[in-house]
Design an enzyme around this catalytic site. Structure first.
Site, PDB file in Angstrom:
ATOM      1  N   GLU A 215      12.026   1.744  -3.931  1.00 42.15           N
ATOM      2  CA  GLU A 215      11.817   3.134  -3.486  1.00 42.15           C
ATOM      3  C   GLU A 215      12.682   3.436  -2.269  1.00 42.15           C
ATOM      4  O   GLU A 215      13.170   4.558  -2.100  1.00 42.15           O
ATOM      5  CB  GLU A 215      10.322   3.368  -3.206  1.00 42.15           C
TER       6      GLU A 215
ATOM      7  N   GLY B 100       1.339  -2.971  -6.047  1.00 38.60           N
ATOM      8  CA  GLY B 100       1.172  -1.618  -5.534  1.00 38.60           C
ATOM      9  C   GLY B 100      -0.197  -1.063  -5.885  1.00 38.60           C
ATOM     10  O   GLY B 100      -1.203  -1.393  -5.257  1.00 38.60           O
ATOM     11  N   GLY B 101      -0.242  -0.252  -6.926  1.00 38.74           N
ATOM     12  CA  GLY B 101      -1.461   0.464  -7.307  1.00 38.74           C
ATOM     13  C   GLY B 101      -2.731  -0.374  -7.312  1.00 38.74           C
ATOM     14  O   GLY B 101      -3.758   0.037  -6.752  1.00 38.74           O
TER      15      GLY B 101
ATOM     16  N   GLU C 211      11.150  -7.163  -8.755  1.00 36.67           N
ATOM     17  CA  GLU C 211      10.432  -5.966  -9.179  1.00 36.67           C
ATOM     18  C   GLU C 211      11.324  -5.110 -10.075  1.00 36.67           C
ATOM     19  O   GLU C 211      12.123  -4.306  -9.573  1.00 36.67           O
ATOM     20  CB  GLU C 211      10.021  -5.145  -7.952  1.00 36.67           C
TER      21      GLU C 211
ATOM     22  N   TRP D 179       0.807  -1.225   0.000  1.00 38.73           N
ATOM     23  CA  TRP D 179       0.000   0.000   0.000  1.00 38.73           C
ATOM     24  C   TRP D 179       0.838   1.271   0.000  1.00 38.73           C
ATOM     25  O   TRP D 179       0.310   2.368  -0.104  1.00 38.73           O
ATOM     26  CB  TRP D 179      -0.944  -0.001   1.209  1.00 38.73           C
TER      27      TRP D 179
ATOM     28  N   GLY E  73       4.839   1.138 -10.906  1.00 37.91           N
ATOM     29  CA  GLY E  73       4.012   2.333 -10.949  1.00 37.91           C
ATOM     30  C   GLY E  73       3.995   3.014 -12.301  1.00 37.91           C
ATOM     31  O   GLY E  73       3.544   4.155 -12.425  1.00 37.91           O
TER      32      GLY E  73
HETATM   33  P1  PGA Z   1       2.978  -1.184  -8.736  1.00 39.60           P
HETATM   34  O1  PGA Z   1       3.986  -1.277  -7.472  1.00 39.60           O
HETATM   35  O2  PGA Z   1       2.160  -2.455  -8.705  1.00 39.60           O
HETATM   36  O3  PGA Z   1       2.155   0.040  -8.472  1.00 39.60           O
HETATM   37  O4  PGA Z   1       3.811  -1.087  -9.939  1.00 39.60           O
HETATM   38  C1  PGA Z   1       4.588  -2.487  -7.125  1.00 39.60           C
HETATM   39  C2  PGA Z   1       5.526  -2.267  -5.977  1.00 39.60           C
HETATM   40  O5  PGA Z   1       6.175  -1.211  -5.911  1.00 39.60           O
HETATM   41  O6  PGA Z   1       5.662  -3.134  -5.092  1.00 39.60           O
END
Ligand code: PGA
Length: 260
Positions: free
Chosen positions: A102, A240-241, A173, A11, A179
């Protein structure tokens, strides 16, 4: 034994407590009894510390895992803003996402730090979800496998023998897919997942490597998850999203369940 699929929401810095409650209300309504769901597939959510209690209440007794998105490797001390592994344990969480790109990008997290966190979590029998992945530039210059190998091997140097025996999950990832709406193709992802499993086989032996869940992350959504999750070495997703909307994430969990 076939590996179970794990769908874990990430999240990030989203949702208030009331939004989180509303999410679990709607998520449960769509999937029915969550305990039935977790009999077949593993489900988790990495959430902000302000949401731990609300989320634990939302999934109470169902086996759905609530995780931190980061933690510190020291048990306590003067580290303003951090959460320790004993605090993660005390909050009754299942583990923590570590080494997310990130965190690597904005907070200078190194493989050494990620490895120390892995070690501390595993020693406490908490689940580390260890994120690895290459940038666009690294992929374009043909360095994907080297990058992923270095990230895993350098982190593993910090993980003691007893901690190595404990469960962990790897999330592949690709940074360029996070994202961005750009997803690795199922073949691109499978190629790296297979590489990671072979690497784990070298470090942990083939039998153990066969049992380790390797997740894909990077713009996975309700529309593309079936193809990705059908690949032999893709055991789930770090999402994520698409995990922010109960409707979408419930569909993804249902897809994983149908494939299991
Ligand atoms: P995303 O993010 O599905 O929004 O691309 C995945 C993540 O950063 O774990």
């Amino acid at each position: 034994m076939p590996r179970r699929k794990l769908l874990c929401g990430n999240w990030k810095m989203h949702k208030t407590r009331s939004e989180a409650s509303e999410f679990f209300h709607s998520f449960t309504k769509r999937l029915g009894n969550l305990s039935d769901v977790t009999r077949t597939v593993d489900v988790g959510f990495g959430v902000s510390a302000t949401l731990f209690d609300t989320c634990l209440t939302g999934v109470h007794g169902s086996g759905v895992k609530i995780l931190a998105q980061n933690c510190h490797f020291e048990a306590q001390g003067a580290f303003t803003g951090e959460i320790s592994v004993p605090q993660v344990l005390d909050a009754k969480l299942s583990g923590s996402i570590i080494g997310h790109s990130e965190r690597r990008q904005y907070y200078n997290e190194t493989d050494e730090f990620v490895g120390k966190k892995w070690n501390a979590l595993a020693k406490a029998s908490l689940l580390p979800i260890v994120c690895v992945g290459e940038t666009r530039q690294e992929r374009e210059s043909g360095k994907t496998f080297d990058v992923v190998k270095t990230q895993i091997e350098q982190s593993l140097k910090q993980v003691s023998a007893d901690a190595r025996d404990k469960d962990f999950v790897i999330a592949y990832e690709p940074v360029w897919a996070i994202g961005t709406g750009l997803t690795a193709t199922p073949d691109q992802a499978e190629e790296v997942h297979k590489f990671i499993r072979d690497l784990l086989s070298g470090a942990f032996g083939p039998e153990r490597a066969q049992a380790i869940q390797i997740l894909y992350g990077g713009s996975m959504n309700a529309a593309n998850c079936k193809e990705l999750l059908s690949k032999p070495n893709i055991d789930g997703g770090l999402v994520g999203g698409a995990s922010l909307k109960a409707e979408d994430f419930a569909l993804m969990v249902q897809t994983a369940k149908d494939l299991s």
